[in-house]
Design an enzyme around this catalytic site. Structure first.
Site, mmCIF file in Angstrom:
data_model
loop_
_atom_site.group_PDB
_atom_site.id
_atom_site.type_symbol
_atom_site.label_atom_id
_atom_site.label_comp_id
_atom_site.label_asym_id
_atom_site.label_seq_id
_atom_site.Cartn_x
_atom_site.Cartn_y
_atom_site.Cartn_z
ATOM 1 N N ASN B 31 -4.906 -1.457 -12.903
ATOM 2 C CA ASN B 31 -5.017 -1.096 -11.487
ATOM 3 C C ASN B 31 -4.729 0.389 -11.367
ATOM 4 O O ASN B 31 -3.756 0.881 -11.951
ATOM 5 C CB ASN B 31 -4.012 -1.911 -10.657
ATOM 6 C CG ASN B 31 -4.061 -1.558 -9.178
ATOM 7 O OD1 ASN B 31 -3.795 -0.419 -8.780
ATOM 8 N ND2 ASN B 31 -4.399 -2.535 -8.347
ATOM 9 N N SER B 54 -8.537 -4.073 -8.002
ATOM 10 C CA SER B 54 -8.166 -3.394 -6.759
ATOM 11 C C SER B 54 -7.391 -4.395 -5.917
ATOM 12 O O SER B 54 -7.825 -5.539 -5.759
ATOM 13 C CB SER B 54 -9.417 -2.915 -6.023
ATOM 14 O OG SER B 54 -9.019 -2.145 -4.902
ATOM 15 N N GLU B 55 -6.229 -3.982 -5.389
ATOM 16 C CA GLU B 55 -5.306 -4.964 -4.826
ATOM 17 C C GLU B 55 -5.799 -5.615 -3.527
ATOM 18 O O GLU B 55 -5.205 -6.572 -3.069
ATOM 19 C CB GLU B 55 -3.904 -4.377 -4.659
ATOM 20 C CG GLU B 55 -3.779 -3.189 -3.743
ATOM 21 C CD GLU B 55 -3.852 -1.863 -4.501
ATOM 22 O OE1 GLU B 55 -4.575 -1.786 -5.527
ATOM 23 O OE2 GLU B 55 -3.206 -0.904 -4.049
ATOM 24 N N ASN B 56 -6.862 -5.103 -2.937
ATOM 25 C CA ASN B 56 -7.430 -5.816 -1.788
ATOM 26 C C ASN B 56 -8.250 -7.031 -2.225
ATOM 27 O O ASN B 56 -8.791 -7.736 -1.374
ATOM 28 C CB ASN B 56 -8.278 -4.874 -0.912
ATOM 29 C CG ASN B 56 -9.409 -4.226 -1.662
ATOM 30 O OD1 ASN B 56 -9.267 -3.869 -2.829
ATOM 31 N ND2 ASN B 56 -10.544 -4.070 -1.013
#
Lengths: 226, 218
Positions: B31, B54-56
């Site tokens: 990430n 991607s943390e979304n």
């Protein structure tokens, strides 16, 4: 017969009143329930607690909601935006409260609420200002903080497809917080781009089963994200 | 303090990102934080398969699209349009952070203000109470990834060290940084403290030590 569809935005938001806590789906501009948010801003409410990842970007009705003075408190992980300084101005004047929560903890607190877990220990934020004042425990040699489940009176979501049972699908990165919030609120309200018959969403593709959804309003805004 | 030091040539931002990218092994899941760390993906050698998260809620983030190819439903955590690689997957935010917190990511590359010799990271707040603070996913990434690399300038604009004995800014995570890539050096965090692994061309151990706020080992 179960029919979660309501005729319009006013019916979707019926009963939302001053002091309510409201979760808003979306990450940045994608997956935000823009039509519901704009209708909410028109209701002239006060003292709302808004729970969302972001606060106060120029898009999606949040700016209007803040401008009308409807919001007393925001629970979020990232209240900054390159295109709007409104939240910052309200915060600097002491007109709005902020409960800042690490993004992963924020969403896990919602997940816990929906899953019947009253609280959980996490290493996130242990030993930092955002963990200060919270119960801590060392577990397997690692310092952890106790985080409580985060509930809301309402969740406002944006879905891609919906059927009359309230089954929902989402579009790509529009999924984000939406399915998690669906289970964490007392009343879950979704706007959908496409209204489909039962069975119109393949069972493998239902991301939010209708059991979590109370009202759906069809807002055919086209195929774009904003 | 920089005025009294030997002048040295430093890496550009792109060179810093490229230097970090060179050390990411084939097959890792990583990430990249918002800002400078995002550049790292442009420099991973073509023969290596590195999967970016991607943390979304995306695993398998591809490069930035050409303007004509933008899909408005595909953004990364920095809210920029990206693409999906063949093999990419979409998940909700809770699963995305379960993946992060659960130690499934090999690497998080984050920006930083300060890193201490015990691996503490400060990168989310300068302690300025005027501005509403923002943290995003930094604390979760810092606490959860197997390796946490920090990409930052070696010293502040006024020449103060960012690699320090103890962080002065509010902490993001305690003891989790494993390596720091700066514009002059690559420094590993070890039980002994800072260990110099590499320097930018023409930069000596002494040059790096003189710009570091704690003992540098070799």
């Amino acid at each position: 017969m179960i029919n979660r569809f309501v005729p319009d935005l006013a019916a979707a938001l019926a009963g939302v009143s001053d002091g309510a806590s409201i979760m808003l789906g979306g990450f940045g501009q994608v997956g935000q329930p823009v039509a519901l948010l704009e209708a909410l801003a028109d209701m002239g409410l006060r003292d709302l607690t808004i729970i969302a990842n972001n606060a106060g970007a120029a898009f999606g009705g949040m700016t209007r909601l803040l401008e009308t003075g409807a919001v007393g408190k925001v629970v979020c992980s990232y209240p900054r935006s390159s295109d709007s300084t409104l939240f910052q101005e309200l915060y600097a004047k002491g007109r709005i409260k902020l409960e800042l929560t690490p993004q992963g903890t924020l969403v896990e607190r919602m997940r816990a609420a929906g899953a019947g877990i009253p609280a959980f220990f996490t290493p996130t934020a242990a030993g930092t200002l955002l963990g200060a004042g919270k119960e801590t425990r060392e577990i397997n040699g690692r310092l952890c903080v106790l985080e409580e489940a985060l509930f809301a009176d309402y969740a406002l979501l944006e879905a891609w497809e919906a059927d009359r049972w309230g089954n929902l699908s989402y579009k790509l990165s529009g999924r984000n917080f939406n399915p998690v919030m669906a289970a964490a609120a007392k009343i879950t309200i979704a706007q959908c781009r496409h209204k489909v018959e039962l069975g119109g969403i393949d069972p493998d593709d239902v991301i939010t089963p209708g059991i979590y959804v109370d009202r759906v309003v069809h807002v055919p805004e086209g195929e774009t994200a904003v | 303090m920089s005025a009294t030091l030997n002048p040295i040539k430093t890496y550009t931002r792109e060179q810093m990102a490229a230097r970090a990218a060179m050390d990411i092994p084939d097959g890792w899941f990583a990430n990249l934080g918002i800002g400078l760390p995002t550049l790292v993906s442009d420099y991973v050698p073509a023969e290596r398969e590195v999967i970016f998260q991607s943390e979304n809620g995306i695993l398998g983030v591809g490069p930035k699209p050409a303007p004509a190819d933008v899909n408005p439903w595909v953004i990364n955590a920095g809210k920029a349009y990206v693409t999906l690689l063949p093999g990419a997957s979409i998940m909700n935010s809770a699963e995305s952070f379960a993946m992060i917190r659960g130690g499934h990511l090999d690497l998080a590359v984050l920006g930083g203000y300060e890193v201490s010799q015990t691996g503490d990271l400060a990168n989310w707040s300068t302690g300025d109470n005027e501005q509403a603070p923002a943290v995003g996913g930094a604390m979760d990434l810092g606490a959860g990834a197997k390796q946490v690399w920090v990409l930052m300038e070696h010293v502040t604009k006024s020449g103060q060290p960012r690699l320090v004995d103890t962080c002065s800014y509010p902490l993001t995570t305690i003891g989790s940084v494993t390596r720091v890539y700066t514009n002059i050096a690559v420094v590993e965090i070890t039980p002994r403290g800072f260990l110099l692994l590499d320097t930018a061309p023409g930069v000596s151990f002494e040059d790096v030590q003189a710009r570091t706020g704690a003992k540098l080992h070799r």
